[in-house]
Enzyme design. Sequence first.
Site, mmCIF file in Angstrom:
data_model
loop_
_atom_site.group_PDB
_atom_site.id
_atom_site.type_symbol
_atom_site.label_atom_id
_atom_site.label_comp_id
_atom_site.label_asym_id
_atom_site.label_seq_id
_atom_site.Cartn_x
_atom_site.Cartn_y
_atom_site.Cartn_z
ATOM 1 N N ASP A 12 0.836 -1.200 0.000
ATOM 2 C CA ASP A 12 0.000 0.000 0.000
ATOM 3 C C ASP A 12 0.868 1.247 0.000
ATOM 4 O O ASP A 12 1.706 1.423 0.898
ATOM 5 C CB ASP A 12 -0.902 0.047 1.241
ATOM 6 C CG ASP A 12 -1.986 -1.016 1.224
ATOM 7 O OD1 ASP A 12 -2.226 -1.597 0.149
ATOM 8 O OD2 ASP A 12 -2.581 -1.260 2.290
ATOM 9 N N PHE A 116 -5.753 0.576 -7.888
ATOM 10 C CA PHE A 116 -5.261 -0.757 -7.512
ATOM 11 C C PHE A 116 -4.755 -1.501 -8.741
ATOM 12 O O PHE A 116 -5.475 -1.642 -9.733
ATOM 13 C CB PHE A 116 -6.386 -1.559 -6.850
ATOM 14 C CG PHE A 116 -5.939 -2.889 -6.298
ATOM 15 C CD1 PHE A 116 -5.209 -2.957 -5.122
ATOM 16 C CD2 PHE A 116 -6.248 -4.071 -6.949
ATOM 17 C CE1 PHE A 116 -4.783 -4.174 -4.610
ATOM 18 C CE2 PHE A 116 -5.840 -5.299 -6.449
ATOM 19 C CZ PHE A 116 -5.104 -5.340 -5.274
ATOM 20 N N THR A 220 -21.504 -3.291 7.911
ATOM 21 C CA THR A 220 -20.762 -2.350 8.745
ATOM 22 C C THR A 220 -21.091 -0.918 8.321
ATOM 23 O O THR A 220 -21.272 -0.634 7.132
ATOM 24 C CB THR A 220 -19.247 -2.606 8.658
ATOM 25 O OG1 THR A 220 -18.821 -2.509 7.292
ATOM 26 C CG2 THR A 220 -18.909 -3.999 9.169
ATOM 27 N N ASP A 253 -10.731 -4.500 7.312
ATOM 28 C CA ASP A 253 -10.013 -5.771 7.426
ATOM 29 C C ASP A 253 -9.765 -6.130 8.892
ATOM 30 O O ASP A 253 -9.836 -7.308 9.271
ATOM 31 C CB ASP A 253 -8.692 -5.702 6.673
ATOM 32 C CG ASP A 253 -8.882 -5.512 5.179
ATOM 33 O OD1 ASP A 253 -9.914 -5.966 4.651
ATOM 34 O OD2 ASP A 253 -7.998 -4.903 4.539
#
Length: 298
Positions: A12, A116, A220, A253
């Site tokens: 990252d 990405f 979430t 995560d």
Amino acid sequence: MAAIICGSLAFDTIMTFEGRFADQILPDQLHILNVSFLVPALRRDFGGCAGNIAYALKLLGGTPLPMATVGNDGADYLERLRTLGISGEYVRQVSDTYTAQAMIMTDRDNNQITAFHPGAMMQAHQTRIEARPDVRLGIISPDGRDAMLEHAAQFKAAGIPFVFDPGQGLPMFDGADLARFVDQATWVTVNDYEGKMLCDRTGWTPAEISQRVQGGLVITLGAEGSEVWVAGQRTHVPPVQAQAVVDPTGCGDAWRGALLFGLEQGWDLVRCAALGSRVGALKIAQRGPQNYQLDFQP
């Protein structure tokens, strides 16, 4: 009990934009969008969904088995896993491509823009899941399209209950694909945006999805906590107040690593979600997706 974590290992590159994206993007000029963001702060971290989830699960005392593919630059990540005491037996290195790379830019409101490059991740489907006595749980997190489809089918064939966590990979799949994932999975977890997309593409409500999976659905909600849906019934799980809001990268995560730990322990989904909120609050107070430590016993 070990958990197979299917997903990416990635490097990252994380950048901080000190303004707000909304102030720089003109809604009536999107057809000629051309913007540049000054990012005074930049760093490189170990990341990827499989790595981040494995990190959280290991911190909590679980046994993660990340299943991922790294490229010819992946030696440092393999060493990182060894240092953390995480098995790399399901991590395959290929020589003709780079490890997946994520370029993540965060603004002052913790909104993120991510680019990405999948790299070696696109070959993840070449690793197969087989039944083994110490593996009783798994998760499908964002990965190559073929890998996500094939690993879900392999979990099902091996009789291994698994979490379907499509994350940013969800747009790769149409309604029929997503319906098949849901019907194969034991649990489904998405954030609120992904949840709306999942419902739109399948034509099912959250209550209906929760009735199709034995374990239930969790949506979430970031700073608002989460919704747990089991057999059509909704329970709101409140958030845990973070000591500081520093970096949201990897919070989802961290939450999923806690979910896997709770499921390993046989907890109900509400208790799992509550632990996820607690671990997510620790993560957001630290920079990088794998740099936080526990300050409590789960």
